[in-house]
Design an enzyme around this catalytic site. Structure first.
Site, PDB file in Angstrom:
ATOM      1  CG  HIS A   1      37.511  36.914  36.861  1.00 24.32           C
ATOM      2  ND1 HIS A   1      38.534  37.843  36.863  1.00 24.32           N
ATOM      3  CD2 HIS A   1      37.977  35.853  36.132  1.00 24.32           C
ATOM      4  CE1 HIS A   1      39.551  37.370  36.167  1.00 24.32           C
ATOM      5  NE2 HIS A   1      39.239  36.169  35.708  1.00 24.32           N
TER       6      HIS A   1
ATOM      7  CG  HIS B   1      42.999  45.923  41.394  1.00 20.44           C
ATOM      8  ND1 HIS B   1      43.578  44.700  41.630  1.00 20.44           N
ATOM      9  CD2 HIS B   1      42.455  45.849  40.143  1.00 20.44           C
ATOM     10  CE1 HIS B   1      43.410  43.926  40.562  1.00 20.44           C
ATOM     11  NE2 HIS B   1      42.736  44.596  39.656  1.00 20.44           N
TER      12      HIS B   1
ATOM     13  CG  ASP C   1      38.014  46.872  36.255  1.00 16.11           C
ATOM     14  OD1 ASP C   1      38.175  46.263  35.187  1.00 16.11           O
ATOM     15  OD2 ASP C   1      38.464  46.470  37.335  1.00 16.11           O
TER      16      ASP C   1
END
Length: 428
Positions: free
Chosen positions: A265, A306, A363
């Site tokens: 996560h 993603h 990210d």
């Protein structure tokens, strides 16, 4: 809202009519609440096809690359707003007027200090403890210091707790970092904005206070905005589930931090840096790109594609622009950052990645930015938790503001049927 009906046919039973609910956007939802009366449950491990709640806060369309907070595109908020204004929006449903924003920012600044006794609480942790372990403990302990706002049925108490959490998270995150380094903890300054204050508490010391770069403060603010909320993910669902039991807000946010700590996560940007360490050098990129294309090779390019966004991550474009600004501002000559930029260039043009929409995501860029600013990898998920706190507390508020039930998922039991106890002497 329920204009249509669905019919469930189970062999040997009469058809079951179920309402079909329509939201303002997104897929229709089959309301299965009436199914329990028939003696049946639905089976959906991971809740991939289950809407666990009704919400007005955040909308995602993964196929189209859309992320809206209260109807506003994330790109517009990142470019035109700031983090505290976005916090107000998530909490209240509308953008503030100038007067409302001034009052809200002032309220947050008035809550940035933490109880002096909280400092001694840190002494119970080892200095080499993972920062997320310390965050879980400290945030959970806030209910012992601020028990004057724990009545979850009192809207004013809920509001005060929300403001306290948003205000104190940067202070506590910086305290966690300073504690790990053995440096004095810095007090917040009310003359600085939210992001500036965080960087001040992270990197300044009592004997040397340096001015905060506006470029780095803006980058930090954007990272906060882009991570503020992301609908019903694992940590948000954890906060809602904990909140449904009547747990206090600090305990609920601590549960969200614990869920976020899971590498599947909240550890994605940390995984990007570990991947760059594994690649090691620009000369090795081609070899590792080929490994990533090989289905039989366990190596994966982290920070590309993603789970939710099947086309592109709407946050990534803003984050790339911010990444370029930070690297230009700092003029860093870092082999790992050079490696990251080269990898980005290859992945954005290689047909294998382009055809599969495996573009760099938020990210990838946020990991590079945080490293460039000087934030250690172990603190990356702490930054994520800091930013996501407003999302968690907004969902918690939304749930408590309407009718709700304690969360109680069911199961498909596949264990033993009933059997009689066997005495120890009679067991083979």
């Amino acid at each position: 809202m329920a204009d249509k009906k669905a019919q469930l046919i189970i062999e040997g039973s009469a058809p079951v009519e179920l309402p079909v609910l329509s939201g303002t956007m997104g897929p229709d939802v089959v309301d299965v609440r009436g199914l329990t009366a028939t003696g049946h449950f639905t089976f959906d491990p991971g809740f991939m096809s289950t809407a666990s709640c009704e919400s007005k806060i955040t909308y995602i369309d993964g196929d189209k690359g859309v992320l809206l907070h209260r109807g506003y595109p994330i790109e517009q908020l990142a470019e035109k707003s700031d983090y505290l204004e976005t916090c107000y929006l998530l909490l209240n449903g509308e953008l503030p007027t100038a007067a409302q924003k001034e009052q809200f920012v002032g309220t947050i600044k008035n809550h940035t200090m933490v109880h002096e006794q909280l400092k001694t609480f840190f002494n119970g942790f080892r200095r080499d403890a993972h920062p997320m372990a310390v965050m879980c403990g400290v945030i959970g302990a806030l209910s012992a210091f601020y028990h004057d706002s724990l009545d979850i049925n009192n809207p004013k108490h809920r509001e005060v707790s929300a403001h306290r959490l948003i205000a104190k998270m940067p202070t506590i995150a910086a305290m966690v970092y300073k504690y790990s380094k053995g440096e004095p903890m810095m007090y917040p300054r009310n003359d600085l904005n939210y992001a500036e204050n965080f960087l001040h508490m992270m990197f300044n010391t009592p004997c040397e206070t340096k001015p905060i770069s506006p470029v780095l403060a803006k980058a930090m603010d954007r990272i906060f905005i882009l991570h503020a909320d992301h609908e019903q993910n694992a940590s948000t669902s954890t906060v809602r589930l904990a909140g449904s039991s009547g747990a206090n807000p600090f305990a609920c946010i601590a549960s969200g931090i614990a869920a976020l700590w899971g590498p599947a996560h909240g550890g994605a940007n940390e995984a990007v840096l570990r991947m760059l360490d594994e690649i090691g050098d620009v000369s090795n990129i081609d070899k590792f790109v080929e490994k990533a294309k090989d289905k039989n090779d366990p190596f994966k390019l982290m920070g590309f594609g993603h789970r939710v966004y099947k086309n592109f991550d709407p946050r990534a474009k803003v984050m790339k622009q911010t990444c370029d600004e930070v690297l230009q501002e700092l003029g860093i000559n870092d082999p790992q950052l050079e490696l990251a930029m080269k990898l980005e260039e290859i992945a954005r043009h290689d047909p294998y990645f382009v055809e599969r929409n495996l573009y760099p995501n938020v990210d990838f860029y946020s990991g590079i930015i945080l490293k460039a600013i000087g934030i250690p990898t172990s603190m990356f998920t702490v930054i994520f938790a800091l930013a996501r706190t407003v999302g968690w507390i907004s969902h918690w508020q939304e749930m408590l503001s309407g009718p709700y039930k304690i969360g109680r998922p069911r199961q498909l039991y596949t264990g033993h049927t009933q059997r009689d106890f066997t005495a120890l002497k009679d067991r083979g």
